[in-house]
Write a protein that holds these residues in place. Structure first.
Motif, short mmCIF file in Angstrom:
data_model
loop_
_atom_site.label_atom_id
_atom_site.label_comp_id
_atom_site.label_asym_id
_atom_site.label_seq_id
_atom_site.Cartn_x
_atom_site.Cartn_y
_atom_site.Cartn_z
N MET A 125 0.75 -1.41 -0.12
CA MET A 125 -0.03 -0.02 -0.05
C MET A 125 0.92 1.16 -0.05
O MET A 125 0.56 2.26 -0.46
N PHE A 126 2.08 1.24 0.49
CA PHE A 126 2.87 2.42 0.94
C PHE A 126 3.78 2.65 -0.32
O PHE A 126 4.95 2.99 -0.16
N ARG A 127 3.40 2.28 -1.55
CA ARG A 127 4.29 2.52 -2.57
C ARG A 127 3.50 2.84 -3.84
O ARG A 127 2.47 2.84 -3.84
N GLY A 128 4.29 3.35 -4.80
CA GLY A 128 3.58 3.85 -5.81
C GLY A 128 2.93 5.27 -5.50
O GLY A 128 3.35 6.00 -4.97
N LEU A 129 1.80 5.44 -6.04
CA LEU A 129 1.22 6.99 -6.11
C LEU A 129 0.00 6.64 -5.14
O LEU A 129 -1.00 5.78 -5.17
N SER A 130 -0.03 7.59 -4.08
CA SER A 130 -1.01 7.69 -3.17
C SER A 130 -1.64 9.07 -3.29
O SER A 130 -1.16 10.22 -3.15
N ALA A 131 -2.81 9.02 -3.74
CA ALA A 131 -3.60 10.21 -4.55
C ALA A 131 -4.39 10.64 -3.18
O ALA A 131 -5.37 10.10 -2.53
N PHE A 132 -4.29 12.13 -2.84
CA PHE A 132 -4.76 12.67 -1.72
C PHE A 132 -5.93 13.72 -2.31
O PHE A 132 -5.65 14.89 -2.76
N PRO A 133 -7.41 13.32 -2.22
CA PRO A 133 -8.27 14.26 -2.69
C PRO A 133 -8.67 15.26 -1.58
O PRO A 133 -8.50 15.22 -0.57
N LEU A 134 -9.47 16.30 -2.24
CA LEU A 134 -10.17 17.38 -1.58
C LEU A 134 -11.46 16.82 -0.87
O LEU A 134 -12.07 15.87 -1.42
N THR A 135 -11.72 17.34 0.14
CA THR A 135 -12.81 16.94 1.04
C THR A 135 -13.83 18.08 0.63
O THR A 135 -13.76 19.11 1.75
N PRO A 136 -14.69 18.19 -0.12
CA PRO A 136 -15.46 19.39 -0.39
C PRO A 136 -16.32 19.82 0.66
O PRO A 136 -17.09 18.77 1.20
N THR A 137 -16.17 20.82 1.34
CA THR A 137 -16.79 21.18 2.66
C THR A 137 -17.19 22.58 2.64
O THR A 137 -16.51 23.56 2.13
N ASP A 138 -18.36 22.86 3.07
CA ASP A 138 -18.98 24.11 3.49
C ASP A 138 -19.33 24.20 4.84
O ASP A 138 -19.19 23.20 5.68
N GLU A 139 -19.85 25.34 5.38
CA GLU A 139 -20.52 25.32 6.82
C GLU A 139 -21.45 24.67 7.02
O GLU A 139 -21.99 24.47 8.14
#
Length: 297
Positions: free
Chosen positions: A1-15
């Motif tokens: 799991m800790f190899r290659g590409l680990s992609a970190f997405p936005l968490t779309p959030t408002d109030e």
């Protein structure tokens, strides 16, 4: 799991909370592209601004939308007891691993940082990635501290800060750290504009902001480096300099927020207060860079 590409997405959030539909779609998009893992609730995911309940909810969405792709979940918090609660939530939701930065208000000693990881790893049934991010946490890890932490059970990876040196210096930096940690602990680079340098210097993974929005672009760079084609990886990174310049100027989170809005992948606003999106001038700079790079489709 800790190899290659680990992609970190936005968490779309408002109030009003997390946009469940948009977040699920962003995660599913990464899984469909074939990323090696998905980093939910990293810095790009705004973990520090969300309640425990919101974070637990987001993890459930991410694991389901990932459709079998390993999900790495950020569990950083100011108090150890809060971290342990977040770890429990992540594990119950089916996370494949956790990502822990030593968040703090008071400056932490090395023994306090070590103690945090020591207490957390006792409670883990999944591997942990040590999140070394001095720009946001103001905690500076020494290699010796990394070496101590890496001996704890369930430590799987170290996410190191950007490598600003040249290729030879970057290789020496990675080799020096690798000599202090077990073979089972991988080393991953962050700071997207130095990803190619880090991967070419022997890093096992790229923990990527760009990958969270443009996974195929990030995968092309990652796979070139993994294949030993350092020149191609560097070339692909150099082509992305218009975006890297914006990352360095505004931060990857705000740039990806603007990109998500422009591409119709998230509404407006999509950042929790007090964070605000880019102004119109900077937003246009993002649009111009995406257009020039062919990333608007």
């Amino acid at each position: 799991m800790f190899r290659g590409l680990s992609a970190f997405p936005l968490t779309p959030t408002d109030e009003h909370g997390i946009d469940d539909k948009a977040f699920a779609a962003l995660v599913a998009r990464l899984a469909a592209a074939g990323v090696d893992s998905i980093g939910a609730l990293g810095s790009t995911g705004g973990y520090a601004y969300l309640t425990r309940e919101q974070r637990a909810h987001a993890v459930k969405i991410a694991v389901e939308a990932a459709d079998g792709v390993p999900v790495l979940v950020g569990v950083g918090a100011l108090r150890t007891s809060h971290v342990l609660a977040l770890v429990e939530d992540a594990q119950q939701a089916g996370a494949s691993g956790v990502l822990l930065a030593p968040m703090t208000y008071q400056a932490l000693t090395e023994d306090e940082v070590f103690g945090l990881y020591e207490e957390v790893t006792r409670e883990l049934s999944v591997p942990l990635c040590v999140y070394d991010n001095p720009r946001t946490t103001h905690v500076d890890f020494t290699d010796e501290l990394h070496g101590r932490i890496a001996q704890l059970p369930n430590i799987g990876s170290i996410k190191i800060p950007p490598l600003s040196e040249g290729p030879a210096q970057a290789r020496a930096r990675v080799d020096a750290l690798r000599a202090l940690v077990p073979e089972t602990v991988t080393i991953g680079v962050s700071g997207d504009w130095t990803a190619a340098r880090g991967l070419n210097a022997g890093c096992d993974a790229w923990y990527s902001v760009l990958g969270g929005m443009f996974p195929r672009t990030a995968l092309a760079l990652t796979r070139a480096a993994q294949a030993g084609d350092a020149g191609r990886a560097t070339e692909l990174s150099d082509e992305l300099e218009p975006l890297w310049a914006l990352f360095r100027r505004h931060g990857g989170l705000r740039v990806m927020s603007a990109a998500a809005s422009h591409l119709g992948l998230a509404g407006e606003p999509n950042l929790p207060r007090p964070l605000r999106g880019l102004d119109e001038t900077a937003r246009q700079d993002v649009v111009d860079a995406l257009t020039a790079l062919g990333l608007t489709a």
